[in-house]
Design a protein around this motif. Structure first.
Motif, PDB file in Angstrom:
ATOM      1  N   PHE A   1       0.826  -1.204   0.000  1.00 48.26           N
ATOM      2  CA  PHE A   1       0.000   0.000   0.000  1.00 48.26           C
ATOM      3  C   PHE A   1       0.863   1.258   0.000  1.00 48.26           C
ATOM      4  N   ASN A   2       1.892   1.250   0.843  1.00 46.39           N
ATOM      5  CA  ASN A   2       2.727   2.450   0.992  1.00 46.39           C
ATOM      6  C   ASN A   2       3.560   2.748  -0.250  1.00 46.39           C
ATOM      7  N   LYS A   3       4.011   1.697  -0.944  1.00 44.26           N
ATOM      8  CA  LYS A   3       4.928   1.897  -2.060  1.00 44.26           C
ATOM      9  C   LYS A   3       4.255   2.075  -3.411  1.00 44.26           C
ATOM     10  N   THR A   4       3.090   1.472  -3.593  1.00 44.68           N
ATOM     11  CA  THR A   4       2.496   1.489  -4.931  1.00 44.68           C
ATOM     12  C   THR A   4       1.128   2.146  -5.032  1.00 44.68           C
ATOM     13  N   LEU A   5       0.446   2.355  -3.920  1.00 43.12           N
ATOM     14  CA  LEU A   5      -0.905   2.911  -3.991  1.00 43.12           C
ATOM     15  C   LEU A   5      -0.966   4.270  -3.307  1.00 43.12           C
ATOM     16  N   ASN A   6      -0.511   5.266  -4.020  1.00 40.45           N
ATOM     17  CA  ASN A   6      -0.527   6.626  -3.507  1.00 40.45           C
ATOM     18  C   ASN A   6      -1.167   7.559  -4.526  1.00 40.45           C
ATOM     19  N   ILE A   7      -1.861   8.576  -4.026  1.00 39.89           N
ATOM     20  CA  ILE A   7      -2.489   9.548  -4.910  1.00 39.89           C
ATOM     21  C   ILE A   7      -1.428  10.274  -5.723  1.00 39.89           C
ATOM     22  N   ARG A   8      -0.360  10.664  -5.046  1.00 38.63           N
ATOM     23  CA  ARG A   8       0.732  11.351  -5.724  1.00 38.63           C
ATOM     24  C   ARG A   8       1.875  10.369  -5.970  1.00 38.63           C
ATOM     25  N   THR A   9       2.166  10.057  -7.224  1.00 42.14           N
ATOM     26  CA  THR A   9       3.249   9.139  -7.556  1.00 42.14           C
ATOM     27  C   THR A   9       4.591   9.807  -7.255  1.00 42.14           C
ATOM     28  N   SER A  10       5.481   9.074  -6.604  1.00 41.09           N
ATOM     29  CA  SER A  10       6.808   9.585  -6.257  1.00 41.09           C
ATOM     30  C   SER A  10       7.859   8.618  -6.803  1.00 41.09           C
ATOM     31  N   PRO A  11       9.124   9.049  -6.884  1.00 36.68           N
ATOM     32  CA  PRO A  11      10.173   8.134  -7.367  1.00 36.68           C
ATOM     33  C   PRO A  11      10.220   6.841  -6.564  1.00 36.68           C
ATOM     34  N   GLY A  12      10.008   6.948  -5.251  1.00 37.45           N
ATOM     35  CA  GLY A  12      10.062   5.759  -4.402  1.00 37.45           C
ATOM     36  C   GLY A  12       9.007   4.728  -4.737  1.00 37.45           C
TER      37      GLY A  12
ATOM     38  N   SER B   1      10.350  16.906 -12.177  1.00 33.76           N
ATOM     39  CA  SER B   1       9.392  17.955 -11.812  1.00 33.76           C
ATOM     40  C   SER B   1       8.220  17.273 -11.113  1.00 33.76           C
ATOM     41  N   PRO B   2       7.316  18.053 -10.507  1.00 32.89           N
ATOM     42  CA  PRO B   2       6.155  17.431  -9.851  1.00 32.89           C
ATOM     43  C   PRO B   2       5.299  16.586 -10.802  1.00 32.89           C
ATOM     44  N   GLN B   3       5.491  16.796 -12.119  1.00 29.68           N
ATOM     45  CA  GLN B   3       4.686  16.064 -13.098  1.00 29.68           C
ATOM     46  C   GLN B   3       5.472  15.009 -13.879  1.00 29.68           C
ATOM     47  N   LEU B   4       6.781  14.835 -13.540  1.00 28.86           N
ATOM     48  CA  LEU B   4       7.581  13.926 -14.361  1.00 28.86           C
ATOM     49  C   LEU B   4       8.656  13.201 -13.552  1.00 28.86           C
TER      50      LEU B   4
ATOM     51  N   GLY C   1       0.109  -1.366 -12.851  1.00 29.94           N
ATOM     52  CA  GLY C   1      -1.190  -1.084 -12.253  1.00 29.94           C
ATOM     53  C   GLY C   1      -1.271   0.298 -11.640  1.00 29.94           C
ATOM     54  N   MET C   2      -0.283   1.148 -11.920  1.00 32.95           N
ATOM     55  CA  MET C   2      -0.249   2.490 -11.345  1.00 32.95           C
ATOM     56  C   MET C   2      -0.726   3.551 -12.341  1.00 32.95           C
ATOM     57  N   ASN C   3      -1.309   3.106 -13.442  1.00 29.93           N
ATOM     58  CA  ASN C   3      -1.837   4.021 -14.452  1.00 29.93           C
ATOM     59  C   ASN C   3      -0.741   4.903 -15.045  1.00 29.93           C
ATOM     60  N   LEU C   4       0.425   4.303 -15.310  1.00 30.61           N
ATOM     61  CA  LEU C   4       1.570   5.038 -15.833  1.00 30.61           C
ATOM     62  C   LEU C   4       1.795   4.699 -17.306  1.00 30.61           C
TER      63      LEU C   4
ATOM     64  N   VAL D   1       8.476   9.229 -17.283  1.00 28.39           N
ATOM     65  CA  VAL D   1       7.211   8.722 -16.730  1.00 28.39           C
ATOM     66  C   VAL D   1       6.358   9.898 -16.263  1.00 28.39           C
ATOM     67  N   PRO D   2       5.437  10.363 -17.106  1.00 28.85           N
ATOM     68  CA  PRO D   2       4.545  11.449 -16.698  1.00 28.85           C
ATOM     69  C   PRO D   2       3.636  10.990 -15.550  1.00 28.85           C
ATOM     70  N   ILE D   3       3.471  11.849 -14.572  1.00 26.12           N
ATOM     71  CA  ILE D   3       2.616  11.513 -13.431  1.00 26.12           C
ATOM     72  C   ILE D   3       1.171  11.815 -13.808  1.00 26.12           C
ATOM     73  N   PRO D   4       0.289  10.838 -13.683  1.00 31.21           N
ATOM     74  CA  PRO D   4      -1.103  11.056 -14.109  1.00 31.21           C
ATOM     75  C   PRO D   4      -1.823  12.083 -13.248  1.00 31.21           C
ATOM     76  N   ILE D   5      -2.743  12.797 -13.880  1.00 29.82           N
ATOM     77  CA  ILE D   5      -3.579  13.761 -13.147  1.00 29.82           C
ATOM     78  C   ILE D   5      -4.498  12.984 -12.219  1.00 29.82           C
ATOM     79  N   VAL D   6      -4.645  13.494 -11.006  1.00 21.39           N
ATOM     80  CA  VAL D   6      -5.482  12.804 -10.027  1.00 21.39           C
ATOM     81  C   VAL D   6      -6.952  13.113 -10.302  1.00 21.39           C
ATOM     82  N   THR D   7      -7.621  12.162 -10.909  1.00 20.56           N
ATOM     83  CA  THR D   7      -9.053  12.293 -11.184  1.00 20.56           C
ATOM     84  C   THR D   7      -9.825  11.318 -10.297  1.00 20.56           C
ATOM     85  N   ARG D   8     -11.132  11.457 -10.306  1.00 23.03           N
ATOM     86  CA  ARG D   8     -11.979  10.534  -9.538  1.00 23.03           C
ATOM     87  C   ARG D   8     -11.798   9.112 -10.059  1.00 23.03           C
TER      88      ARG D   8
END
Length: 247
Positions: free
Chosen positions: A88-99, A125-128, A151-154, A165-172
């Motif tokens: 959960f901590n490493k792969t399921l986050n609203i904001r994708t991070s390098p970690g 950047s915050p988006q890449l 499975g991270m929508n990347l 790796v563009p970070i996806p926009i957080v949508t519903r």
């Protein structure tokens, strides 16, 4: 899943009609204990289909250690919980991070390796996020495939040996997709738990010829109780993660 190891042991041996196959009879009055807190909890827990209170088992591990190692079973069940929390901590986050990309598994000619073992991962950047494959260029295609199927929508993009790796926009929809993944991972954790429980029960069956039926039944109940408690803990973590993801 607290297991007492401080209560006295009463273990008796008696000869059966076949002296070469002695059966051990455990005094079941001392095999398990129920303290005041357990009694209160039991009084609030009706037995299924009977409307009566269900007493929780709390076996003395030293009493049955020659039959089965309940401490080991307990640790294996706890490891299932820890693995889910880590996932959960490493792969399921609203904001994708390098970690969150570190432990994506990449299938290479040398076997399965974590992405951070064959690349340098950084946040441009915050988006890449950038994944530099210069050290292992031969693994670039496999790394892209692993990121895309994580499975991270990347949706990674390749520039030479550099994976963008563009970070996806957080949508519903994205939030709901993450919740779906959380449920899938929880179900996988429950599958792992069932395997731990089944292995423990199989080990217990091997002692049926030398252990009384009452003792076997109580140990089976203890193992099932431990598994039920673990399922409840897994569901609790899923509920917390779901609330976090949906916001």
């Amino acid at each position: 899943m607290t297991i007492s190891n401080t209560w006295p042991i009463q273990l008796y041996q008696f000869a059966t009609l076949q002296p070469r196959k002695p059966k051990f009879l455990v005094d079941t009055t001392s095999l398990f204990v129920c303290g005041p807190e357990d009694q209160t909890r039991a009084a609030r827990t009706p037995a299924k289909g009977k409307g009566l209170s269900q007493t929780r088992v709390n076996i003395n591990i030293t009493l049955v250690e020659d039959i089965i190692n309940l401490e080991e079973v307990d640790e294996e069940m706890k490891s299932v919980i820890e693995a889910l929390k880590d996932n959960f901590n490493k792969t399921l986050n609203i904001r994708t991070s390098p970690g969150s990309l570190d432990h994506i598994t990449v299938v290479t000619a040398d076997g399965k390796l974590a992405l951070n073992q064959i690349s340098q991962i950084s946040m441009k950047s915050p988006q890449l996020i950038l994944v530099n494959m210069a050290s292992f260029p031969e693994c670039t295609a496999a790394a892209i495939k692993a990121i895309r199927e994580s499975g991270m929508n990347l949706n990674p993009e390749l520039e030479g040996t550099l994976i963008r790796v563009p970070i996806p926009i957080v949508t519903r929809e994205h939030r709901e997709m993450l919740v779906k993944l959380a449920k899938q991972n929880t179900n996988k954790a429950k599958d792992s738990l069932r395997r731990v429980r089944t292995n423990a029960m199989n080990k217990l069956k091997k002692s049926k010829d030398k252990t009384s039926e009452d003792t076997i039944r109580l140990i089976e109940k203890q193992i099932s109780q431990m598994a039920d408690d673990t399922v409840a803990e897994l569901d609790r973590h899923l509920a917390v993660k779901t609330k976090e993801l949906l916001g």
